[in-house]
Design an enzyme around this catalytic site. Structure first.
Site, mmCIF file in Angstrom:
data_model
loop_
_atom_site.group_PDB
_atom_site.id
_atom_site.type_symbol
_atom_site.label_atom_id
_atom_site.label_comp_id
_atom_site.label_asym_id
_atom_site.label_seq_id
_atom_site.Cartn_x
_atom_site.Cartn_y
_atom_site.Cartn_z
ATOM 1 N N GLU A 76 -12.763 4.657 -3.452
ATOM 2 C CA GLU A 76 -11.555 4.537 -2.967
ATOM 3 C C GLU A 76 -10.954 5.355 -3.657
ATOM 4 O OE1 GLU A 76 -10.954 2.483 -0.027
ATOM 5 O OE2 GLU A 76 -9.323 3.764 -0.043
ATOM 6 N N ASP A 77 -10.454 7.060 -3.655
ATOM 7 C CA ASP A 77 -9.796 7.966 -4.554
ATOM 8 C C ASP A 77 -10.751 8.274 -5.434
ATOM 9 O OD1 ASP A 77 -7.752 7.523 -2.835
ATOM 10 O OD2 ASP A 77 -6.043 6.341 -3.829
ATOM 11 N N ARG A 136 -8.272 10.335 -8.530
ATOM 12 C CA ARG A 136 -7.104 11.320 -7.412
ATOM 13 C C ARG A 136 -6.612 9.753 -6.232
ATOM 14 N NH1 ARG A 136 -6.615 10.414 -2.666
ATOM 15 N NH2 ARG A 136 -8.421 10.981 -1.458
ATOM 16 N N ASN A 183 -0.781 11.659 1.125
ATOM 17 C CA ASN A 183 0.527 9.913 0.568
ATOM 18 C C ASN A 183 0.071 10.616 -0.463
ATOM 19 O OD1 ASN A 183 -0.164 9.069 3.002
ATOM 20 N ND2 ASN A 183 -2.830 7.853 2.599
ATOM 21 N N ASP A 219 -14.188 5.515 1.902
ATOM 22 C CA ASP A 219 -13.549 5.074 2.609
ATOM 23 C C ASP A 219 -11.823 6.800 2.676
ATOM 24 O OD1 ASP A 219 -11.989 3.796 4.622
ATOM 25 O OD2 ASP A 219 -9.563 3.997 2.656
ATOM 26 N N ASP A 220 -12.614 7.364 1.578
ATOM 27 C CA ASP A 220 -11.427 8.573 2.180
ATOM 28 C C ASP A 220 -11.652 9.919 2.906
ATOM 29 O OD1 ASP A 220 -9.568 8.124 0.292
ATOM 30 O OD2 ASP A 220 -10.710 7.876 -1.543
ATOM 31 N N TYR A 230 0.342 -1.558 0.051
ATOM 32 C CA TYR A 230 -0.232 0.032 -0.310
ATOM 33 C C TYR A 230 0.588 1.381 -0.254
ATOM 34 C CZ TYR A 230 -4.246 2.122 -0.286
ATOM 35 O OH TYR A 230 -5.373 3.093 -0.492
ATOM 36 N N LYS A 270 -6.303 -2.283 -1.076
ATOM 37 C CA LYS A 270 -7.143 -2.351 -0.278
ATOM 38 C C LYS A 270 -7.777 -3.719 -0.066
ATOM 39 C CE LYS A 270 -6.797 2.192 1.331
ATOM 40 N NZ LYS A 270 -7.526 2.866 1.807
HETATM 41 P P1 NAI Z 1 -8.729 16.135 -2.473
HETATM 42 O O1 NAI Z 1 -8.313 16.243 -3.749
HETATM 43 O O2 NAI Z 1 -10.612 16.571 -2.147
HETATM 44 O O3 NAI Z 1 -7.864 17.570 -1.699
HETATM 45 C C1 NAI Z 1 -6.763 18.590 -1.428
HETATM 46 C C2 NAI Z 1 -7.411 19.586 -0.878
HETATM 47 O O4 NAI Z 1 -6.201 20.596 -1.344
HETATM 48 C C3 NAI Z 1 -8.532 20.432 -2.130
HETATM 49 O O5 NAI Z 1 -9.634 20.700 -1.209
HETATM 50 C C4 NAI Z 1 -7.562 21.775 -2.694
HETATM 51 O O6 NAI Z 1 -7.807 22.898 -2.542
HETATM 52 C C5 NAI Z 1 -6.026 21.463 -1.720
HETATM 53 N N1 NAI Z 1 -5.295 22.023 -1.859
HETATM 54 C C6 NAI Z 1 -4.085 22.007 -2.930
HETATM 55 N N2 NAI Z 1 -3.371 22.952 -3.173
HETATM 56 C C7 NAI Z 1 -3.237 23.251 -2.362
HETATM 57 C C8 NAI Z 1 -2.423 24.488 -1.867
HETATM 58 N N3 NAI Z 1 -1.178 24.886 -2.267
HETATM 59 N N4 NAI Z 1 -2.674 25.488 -0.400
HETATM 60 C C9 NAI Z 1 -3.828 25.065 -0.011
HETATM 61 N N5 NAI Z 1 -4.891 24.196 -0.344
HETATM 62 C C10 NAI Z 1 -4.507 23.077 -1.389
HETATM 63 O O7 NAI Z 1 -8.176 15.152 -2.353
HETATM 64 P P2 NAI Z 1 -8.320 14.041 -0.565
HETATM 65 O O8 NAI Z 1 -9.426 12.973 -0.830
HETATM 66 O O9 NAI Z 1 -8.897 15.329 0.336
HETATM 67 O O10 NAI Z 1 -7.009 13.886 -0.057
HETATM 68 C C11 NAI Z 1 -6.339 14.815 0.519
HETATM 69 C C12 NAI Z 1 -4.692 14.013 0.870
HETATM 70 O O11 NAI Z 1 -4.769 13.621 1.865
HETATM 71 C C13 NAI Z 1 -4.387 13.107 -0.007
HETATM 72 O O12 NAI Z 1 -2.671 13.749 -0.416
HETATM 73 C C14 NAI Z 1 -4.545 11.927 0.052
HETATM 74 O O13 NAI Z 1 -3.003 10.746 -0.464
HETATM 75 C C15 NAI Z 1 -4.011 12.256 1.724
HETATM 76 N N6 NAI Z 1 -5.643 10.728 1.922
HETATM 77 C C16 NAI Z 1 -4.466 10.587 3.283
HETATM 78 C C17 NAI Z 1 -5.656 9.563 3.848
HETATM 79 C C18 NAI Z 1 -4.545 9.364 5.234
HETATM 80 O O14 NAI Z 1 -3.169 9.380 5.688
HETATM 81 N N7 NAI Z 1 -5.239 7.527 6.192
HETATM 82 C C19 NAI Z 1 -6.387 8.816 3.816
HETATM 83 C C20 NAI Z 1 -7.459 10.036 3.042
HETATM 84 C C21 NAI Z 1 -6.467 11.120 2.190
#
Ligand code: NAI
Length: 558
Positions: A248-249, A159, A413, A271-272, A106, A177
């Site tokens: 997912e994603d 994503r 991530n 899940d996200d 993963y 997953k």
């Molecule tokens: P998403 O695409 O829905 O959200 C990303 C957000 O970041 C958006 O609101 C966007 O406007 C913001 N963003 C982008 N560039 C930016 C900047 N320069 N300054 C401020 N904000 C900015 O993606 P999602 O699903 O919310 O995932 C975001 C991250 O969280 C990914 O890297 C994902 O891998 C990680 N993630 C981690 C998890 C965990 O640790 N358990 C679980 C789910 C997601």
């Protein structure tokens, strides 16, 4: 009780395949571990080296080869090939080496594998549906050989982790997953199905890559996209009634809408949004045991306002409401969100998308994270932006100036996208931070003390939710199930772990954690009138009796 799943107590398995067909079936193959009696009964003599091995010897051989590889992607390919030829051995090894192998199968390595998917592809796993299959999805679904499937993990590749649109290459995520579901949640491998909804990609590099395996067109948009997803949801529920579908994603322009569209009528969750919310809430509850104070006293700044950040805020708000008996509106006042345009504020002058509206601050707009940290003086900082190094020294030392124990969760991530590393978090806060990340970081020594950073991995939560909901035949999955899952997870962290800076339990206890989360989910499903299967007197025992264990059974002729 529920569903006619084979039980761990069955020591023998009736098998109809023989000879080469048996050896080439990854779910039945035991390789060199077929006994002499089985070799007689199933026509295997001559097809295998003569010496019969034990599973322990096979594990030893695999690990010797595994440790010879230093490149994570090579390790990923090696483990995938094992999964393709002998699933029992693959899951035995994964379960016994969960801590070291999760980063391979993963995040972060799966991200690399997805980027290279068309180049490292060897054998197909799971099902692919593309926008060209409109009107035929139900028929195509009959091509899947298993009549009993309990859990699907589906993505449209839009994503993938924090890596953006990876199109059909995103298939590595449902596969990874579900491997975790099987190892941690004890779901039977044959009852899982990874699915890629290939609706095209806007990733130009892939469209120009002759080895890319998805359809060569840009992403389907608007009603056509939702029509295809509707067709998919109807088809899976027709082929496997009551099946659990885990999203997912999916990029946030569809993630919220899909969840809202299906959550009342089908057994499904995202899940996200919900899983991340639950695991982060558990981490926060644990962290507060160290720092003192209640959820409702915190000032929480979210860097990123997408699916994951909003999911966490919803879950934490539920926690604050329960704790203080206050309204949702009041609970939300603890949060400040930043997206790519700075502070999410009603005074910003742009049209905010729906999922951000409830969290928009009615205060003056601020352009960046440092400005917000200076003004708000947060106690908690959550990174879910996919923007590496955005928690820089200036931001973290400013935060540490105002709070004794800053809680810093850099959850993006894979590792390359984390807002800061564990080492940076400790260094820039004089070792006072309580840190957790989305992808794993090694322990850090700071001024003679060793800190063990926690990984806010959704795998603590989703296997228990999926297992519990599936076993009791839940009609739907509610946010309160994720809430009880968070509380159960938080209750599993020991004082000793907390003292080392880790707000999550050891991964090697994952099966027990999953069992207790599944148990809490099942109890809640009965309380909420959502369970359709008859209730067992001893829920925990019942769960344990239904879980898959990767051990070889004796084969008898069908
Ligand atoms: P998403 O695409 O829905 O959200 C990303 C957000 O970041 C958006 O609101 C966007 O406007 C913001 N963003 C982008 N560039 C930016 C900047 N320069 N300054 C401020 N904000 C900015 O993606 P999602 O699903 O919310 O995932 C975001 C991250 O969280 C990914 O890297 C994902 O891998 C990680 N993630 C981690 C998890 C965990 O640790 N358990 C679980 C789910 C997601």
């Amino acid at each position: 009780m529920p569903k006619n799943k084979s039980s761990e107590h069955d020591t023998a398995l009736s098998v109809s395949k023989s000879g080469w067909d048996l050896i080439n079936d990854p779910q039945l193959n035991k390789g060199t571990a077929f006994s002499l009696r089985e070799r007689d009964d199933f026509g295997l003599h001559g097809l295998l080296p003569p010496k019969c091995a034990t599973m322990e010897t096979q594990v030893y051989r695999i690990m010797e080869n595994y440790y010879r590889k230093s490149d994570p992607l090579d390790k990923f390919i090696f483990l995938t090939s094992l999964q393709d030829r002998n699933e029992t051995l693959f899951y035995r090894i994964l379960l016994d080496h969960l801590e070291s192998m999760t980063p391979i199968i993963y995040t972060p390595t799966v991200g690399l594998a997805c980027q290279q998917f068309g180049h490292i592809f060897r054998q197909s796993r799971g099902m692919y549906f593309s926008s060209e299959d409109r009107g035929k999805i139900r028929t195509i679904m009959d091509n899947w050989p298993q009549d009993d499937v309990d859990i699907i993990v589906v993505t449209d590749g839009s994503r993938i982790l924090g890596l953006g649109d990876l199109g059909a290459n995103g298939m590595g995520i449902p596969i990874g997953k579900l491997s975790l579901y099987i190892a941690c949640g004890g779901i039977y491998p044959s009852r899982t199905l990874p699915v890629m909804m290939d609706v095209g990609t806007n990733n130009i590099d892939f469209l120009n890559d002759s080895l890319y395996l998805g359809i060569n067109q840009t992403r389907l948009r608007g009603e056509a996209y939702y029509d295809l997803m509707d067709e998919f949801m109807q088809a899976v529920n027709d082929r496997w009634p009551g099946i659990l579908v885990q999203f997912e994603d999916f990029s946030n322009d569809h993630a919220f809408a899909l969840l809202d569209r299906y959550r009342e009528d089908y057994l499904c969750f995202n899940d996200d949004i919900q899983g991340t919310g639950s695991v982060a809430l558990a981490g926060l509850i644990s962290a507060l045991r160290e720092t003192g104070g209640n959820l409702g006293d915190q000032k929480i700044v979210f860097f990123g306002a997408g699916a994951a950040a909003i999911g966490i805020a919803n879950m934490v708000a539920a926690g604050i409401m329960e704790e203080g008996g206050i309204s949702m509106d009041k609970a939300r006042r603890c949060f400040w969100f930043l997206d790519s345009n700075g502070l999410v504020s009603t005074k910003r002058g742009d049209q905010l998308v729906e999922h951000k509206l409830p969290y928009a601050r009615n205060e003056v707009w601020l352009p960046d994270l440092l400005a917000v940290v200076k003004k708000v003086k947060p106690t908690v900082l959550m990174g879910l932006s996919g923007q590496p190094q955005s928690f820089n020294e200036e931001v973290l030392s400013e935060m540490a100036r105002h709070v004794e124990r800053p809680i810093i969760f850099a959850l993006s991530n894979p590792t390359s996208k984390a807002e800061c590393s564990a080492e940076q978090a400790y260094n820039w806060t004089e070792g006072r931070a309580i840190f957790a990340s989305g992808s794993p970081f090694d322990p850090v020594e700071y001024k003679g003390k060793v800190y063990i950073p926690g990984q806010g991995n959704n795998m603590y939560i989703f296997p228990g939710i999926g297992l519990g909901a599936s076993l009791c035949g839940a009609k739907k999955i509610t946010d309160s199930m994720f809430y009880v899952a968070a509380k159960t997870l938080a209750s599993r962290i020991t004082r000793e772990k907390l003292a080392q800076g880790n707000v999550f339990p050891e991964l090697n206890r994952i099966r027990q954690i999953t069992e207790s989360i599944a148990s809490a989910v099942i109890r809640l499903a009965y309380d909420q009138g959502l369970a359709t299967e008859p209730k067992s007197d001893d829920i925990l025992k019942f769960i344990q009796s239904k879980m898959y264990h990767p051990v070889y059974k004796d084969y008898v002729k069908a």
